[in-house]
Enzyme design. Structure first.
Site, PDB file in Angstrom:
ATOM      1  N   ARG A   1      -9.575   1.731   8.829  1.00 15.31           N
ATOM      2  CA  ARG A   1      -9.259   0.332   9.090  1.00 15.31           C
ATOM      3  C   ARG A   1     -10.434  -0.418   9.694  1.00 15.31           C
ATOM      4  NH1 ARG A   1      -3.052  -0.096  11.383  1.00 15.31           N
ATOM      5  NH2 ARG A   1      -2.028   0.791   9.540  1.00 15.31           N
TER       6      ARG A   1
ATOM      7  N   ARG B   1      -1.341  -8.321  13.563  1.00 20.82           N
ATOM      8  CA  ARG B   1      -1.839  -7.343  12.596  1.00 20.82           C
ATOM      9  C   ARG B   1      -2.671  -8.006  11.500  1.00 20.82           C
ATOM     10  NH1 ARG B   1       3.584  -4.699  10.834  1.00 20.82           N
ATOM     11  NH2 ARG B   1       2.279  -3.536   9.359  1.00 20.82           N
TER      12      ARG B   1
ATOM     13  N   ARG C   1      11.148  -7.922   4.713  1.00 21.14           N
ATOM     14  CA  ARG C   1      11.336  -6.483   4.882  1.00 21.14           C
ATOM     15  C   ARG C   1      11.931  -6.172   6.253  1.00 21.14           C
ATOM     16  NH1 ARG C   1       5.996  -3.032   5.303  1.00 21.14           N
ATOM     17  NH2 ARG C   1       6.122  -3.839   7.435  1.00 21.14           N
TER      18      ARG C   1
ATOM     19  N   LYS D   1       0.817  -1.213   0.000  1.00 18.37           N
ATOM     20  CA  LYS D   1       0.000   0.000   0.000  1.00 18.37           C
ATOM     21  C   LYS D   1       0.849   1.261   0.000  1.00 18.37           C
ATOM     22  CE  LYS D   1      -2.484  -0.520   3.674  1.00 18.37           C
ATOM     23  NZ  LYS D   1      -1.845  -1.752   4.163  1.00 18.37           N
TER      24      LYS D   1
ATOM     25  N   ARG E   1      11.711  -1.648  12.807  1.00 10.85           N
ATOM     26  CA  ARG E   1      10.563  -1.117  13.520  1.00 10.85           C
ATOM     27  C   ARG E   1      10.156  -2.107  14.598  1.00 10.85           C
ATOM     28  NH1 ARG E   1       6.238   0.189   8.939  1.00 10.85           N
ATOM     29  NH2 ARG E   1       4.937  -0.629  10.619  1.00 10.85           N
TER      30      ARG E   1
END
Length: 206
Positions: free
Chosen positions: A88, A149, A127, A13, A138
């Site tokens: 969301r 998630r 990633r 996205k 992160r």
């Protein structure tokens, strides 16, 4: 052109929103970026967001909606925007409808990146490994947080597909295509929606 870009975490996205923003000349509005920017600022919202994101959970509606409501009415978003990561939940979608309606605006298109969940998990973990190697990891890019998630997405965000499909503004694009192909497919979906809106407007004119 006011656009919402939907898709599970890792579906690309962010990458596609940036490309679309440049192509269309409108800003990409990422709630994730806005929330993460609030963390080092030391604000109350930032502190709450930091704790929640590190657990891999979704930030509560009241925090996200307050940020989005201000951002989409800023001068650079006057002629349109691409929302990446919002809404969301159905509640957030309804809140966005209210914000836009109050400003005399509406969504033009909702684009959904369709990606297999197993492929998503592998993509995000790769990633995370690259980010760790480069010193940019992160806190929410752990496998446990990612699974949370994805579960949250299935339960809360996926229903948005039906919400926007019923309004006739949802277009789905295969997110597993090469990046350039995904980008061109998204642009075609936007153009198709614009043509449909034009035909509808023309047929309703006296």
């Amino acid at each position: 052109m006011r656009i919402v870009l939907l898709g599970p975490p890792g579906s690309g996205k962010g990458t596609q929103a940036i490309r679309l923003a440049k192509q269309l000349g409108i800003p990409q509005l990422s709630t994730g970026d806005m929330l993460r920017a609030a963390v080092p600022a030391g604000t109350l919202i930032g502190a709450k967001a930091k704790e929640i994101m590190e657990r891999g959970e979704l930030v509560p509606d009241q925090l996200v909606v307050a940020i989005v409501a201000e951002r989409i009415l800023e001068a650079d978003a006057k002629y349109g925007f691409i929302l990446d990561g919002f809404p969301r939940t159905i509640a957030q979608a309804a809140a966005l409808d209210d914000i836009l309606r109050a400003a005399g605006l509406r969504l033009d298109s909702v684009l959904e990146l369709d990606v297999d969940e197993a492929a998503l998990l592998g993509r995000i973990l790769n990633r995370a490994k690259e980010a760790t190697a480069n010193g940019h990891a992160r806190a929410d890019d752990t496998e446990a947080a990612l699974r949370v998630r994805l579960e949250e997405y299935r339960g809360q965000t996926k229903p948005l597909s039906d919400y926007y499909r019923e309004r006739g503004i949802l277009k789905r694009v295969d997110g597993l295509q090469p990046i350039d192909k995904v980008a061109s497919s998204l642009l075609e979906a936007i153009a198709s929606q614009a043509r449909r809106c034009a035909r509808t407007a023309a047929s309703s004119s006296p």
